[in-house]
Scaffold this motif. Sequence first.
Motif, PDB file in Angstrom:
ATOM      1  N   LYS A 376       0.816  -1.211   0.000  1.00  0.00           N
ATOM      2  CA  LYS A 376       0.000   0.000   0.000  1.00  0.00           C
ATOM      3  C   LYS A 376       0.853   1.267   0.000  1.00  0.00           C
ATOM      4  N   ILE A 382      -6.736  -2.308  -3.630  1.00  0.00           N
ATOM      5  CA  ILE A 382      -8.194  -2.303  -3.463  1.00  0.00           C
ATOM      6  C   ILE A 382      -8.636  -3.720  -3.137  1.00  0.00           C
ATOM      7  N   ASP A 401      -6.561   0.249   0.632  1.00  0.00           N
ATOM      8  CA  ASP A 401      -7.000   1.633   0.459  1.00  0.00           C
ATOM      9  C   ASP A 401      -8.514   1.738   0.450  1.00  0.00           C
ATOM     10  N   SER A 402      -9.165   0.734  -0.121  1.00  0.00           N
ATOM     11  CA  SER A 402     -10.623   0.741  -0.199  1.00  0.00           C
ATOM     12  C   SER A 402     -11.121  -0.692  -0.226  1.00  0.00           C
ATOM     13  N   PHE A 404     -14.438  -3.135  -1.182  1.00  0.00           N
ATOM     14  CA  PHE A 404     -15.719  -3.295  -1.867  1.00  0.00           C
ATOM     15  C   PHE A 404     -16.385  -4.583  -1.391  1.00  0.00           C
ATOM     16  N   ARG A 480      -8.739   1.137   8.870  1.00  0.00           N
ATOM     17  CA  ARG A 480     -10.034   1.788   8.637  1.00  0.00           C
ATOM     18  C   ARG A 480     -10.094   3.197   9.204  1.00  0.00           C
ATOM     19  N   ASP A 508     -16.075   0.190   2.425  1.00  0.00           N
ATOM     20  CA  ASP A 508     -16.264   1.542   1.896  1.00  0.00           C
ATOM     21  C   ASP A 508     -17.509   1.682   1.031  1.00  0.00           C
ATOM     22  N   ARG A 509     -17.798   0.649   0.241  1.00  0.00           N
ATOM     23  CA  ARG A 509     -18.975   0.753  -0.620  1.00  0.00           C
ATOM     24  C   ARG A 509     -19.361  -0.610  -1.146  1.00  0.00           C
ATOM     25  N   ALA A 516     -14.303  -2.824  -8.389  1.00  0.00           N
ATOM     26  CA  ALA A 516     -13.041  -2.755  -7.649  1.00  0.00           C
ATOM     27  C   ALA A 516     -11.867  -2.545  -8.604  1.00  0.00           C
ATOM     28  N   ALA A 519     -11.913   1.010  -9.764  1.00  0.00           N
ATOM     29  CA  ALA A 519     -11.450   1.889  -8.693  1.00  0.00           C
ATOM     30  C   ALA A 519      -9.927   1.847  -8.579  1.00  0.00           C
ATOM     31  N   LYS A 523      -7.480   5.070  -9.094  1.00  0.00           N
ATOM     32  CA  LYS A 523      -6.547   5.516  -8.060  1.00  0.00           C
ATOM     33  C   LYS A 523      -5.112   5.515  -8.588  1.00  0.00           C
TER      34      LYS A 523
END
Length: 591
Positions: A376, A382, A401-402, A404, A480, A508-509, A516, A519, A523
Amino acid sequence: MKEFFKYVFATIVGVILSMILFVILLVSIIVGVVSSIGEDKSVVVDSNTVLYLNLDQSVTERTFNDPLSELPIVGDEGQKSIGFTDIIKALKEAKTDDNIKCIYLNVTSPNAGFANMKEIRDALLDFKTSKKKIIAYSEVYTQGAYYLASAADKVYLNPEGALEFKGLNSQLVFFKGALDKLGIEAQIIRVGTYKSAVEPFIADKMSDKNREQVTAYLNGLYATFLADISKSRNISKDSLFQIADHYKIQQPKDAEKYKMVDGLRYKDEILDELKSISGTEKKNNLSTITINDYAKNVIMSGKGNTNKTKIAVIYANGDIMGGEGDNDQIGSERISRAIRKARTDSNIKAIVLRVNSPGGSALASDVIWREVVLTKKVKPVIASFGNVAASGGYYIACAADSIFVQPNTITGSIGVFGMIPNFQKLMNKELGITFDGVKTGQYADIMSVNRPMTPGERLIIQNGVNRTYDSFISRVADGRKKSKAYVDSIAGGRVWVGTDAVRIGLADRTGNFNDAILAAAKKAKIQEYRIVEYPEMLDPIRSLLDNSADKIKTHYAKQELGANYLIYQQIKAAISKSGIQARMPFDITVQ
């Protein structure tokens, strides 16, 4: 007597020669099958072709080269498998393929998790935007089958068939009574009032906390199930709930009455309709291609992409354990190596960590987590969660980082436990076996399974479990960007459904696998790229040599035990676990 020995000797030689010839023949067959796996053979797609989508096969994370599935000794039609990602790629390609005129969806009892079924279902809905038709037909629809079929333009049921629509239920198997009769005590050390992975071994029913979380996640799964069907079939959620709650679908005509299906048809009538849609004359045979063959064509065509800019997809699938693992297990060494390889490759601009795991070894989870943290720092990571990413499965991805999730992904279960069996009663009283020995220190035989733990030993192990839990919630808090106190308040081993995980900040979503990837590209600030997959698939010949005996044994165990094979799996898994575990509280079986 001389003639007798000559006869016996000739018989023995004949048997030996026959065995040698049989082995040579068997090896030749195996080598031929394995060799054929590596051959890239495309299937010609004629004009006016119907894409046959059989979803009763095993839908896995990736399509693996399994040489044993081709052998008649262990293989059959039902054991074929395909990765859900390959199904999605194939459906996307078929959407714009002029030779594919429609899809024939055949499904009775899909072997796939809820989140992966949603991925496939959404891909079917996307296919429909091309104005090409999807025709679903089955003699019997289980609830999972109907969930998929409801995305079709037309859903047909055999006039003498059945459609199951009754609501979801989840059952747990408890072993305490059996352990008591055998004289085995399960000694438990855990953190988290919801960490109920150990309950089947110390209780005969669900605890109140466990019932609370199972009720919550089952209702979450059901809400997604009903909402998706409601939208496709244009039946209100309340009506669907009432249909299931009052068990109104008892006969095929009931399914038609309540507009769950568009008609009752026999197979020949379905074939006639497919001929009409595809522009095939009634006297001619349909031109069809299976989703497996079509997916292979799509994969082969994709090999022509030589773009140096890449996004790596790293699949973490199965229980988490130390060592190498295999295609169905997350080995900390194998996955860590894959992450390092992707991190040090300058052409790889971002990583998508695809997780489908109930957890496992806490130590192995931490080893993988460390590689994610290091990666990271140099490129985007992701996480995409599949059917389940719980406990250790969440641990390894919490630094991304995120994150899904699908609305019906099972995640969370932030907690740890240890279980040490005590076989003293079984050995002493039931079998008459006793133990005696000497030791140089009072803790030299800690973790012994032939006697109860001492208070001092229990305290030592509890401290280790507490330390692991503290590390776990610290990793989550850092990843988080939450306080440890907050993470602890939503942890305790509690399982959450995807929509709730987003609400409380564990994800996150909601979004699918492709979301993903997009995304990750955004990024990394790249537009043109190709996907590379890690870890590398195990060599088919090695897989054959390493696992053939186990696979043959598993095949026949499934045949003999049927639905009870799950119980056998649970007992076997419980016996084999060692060390501190970060696992989901139970194996989810939703019916």
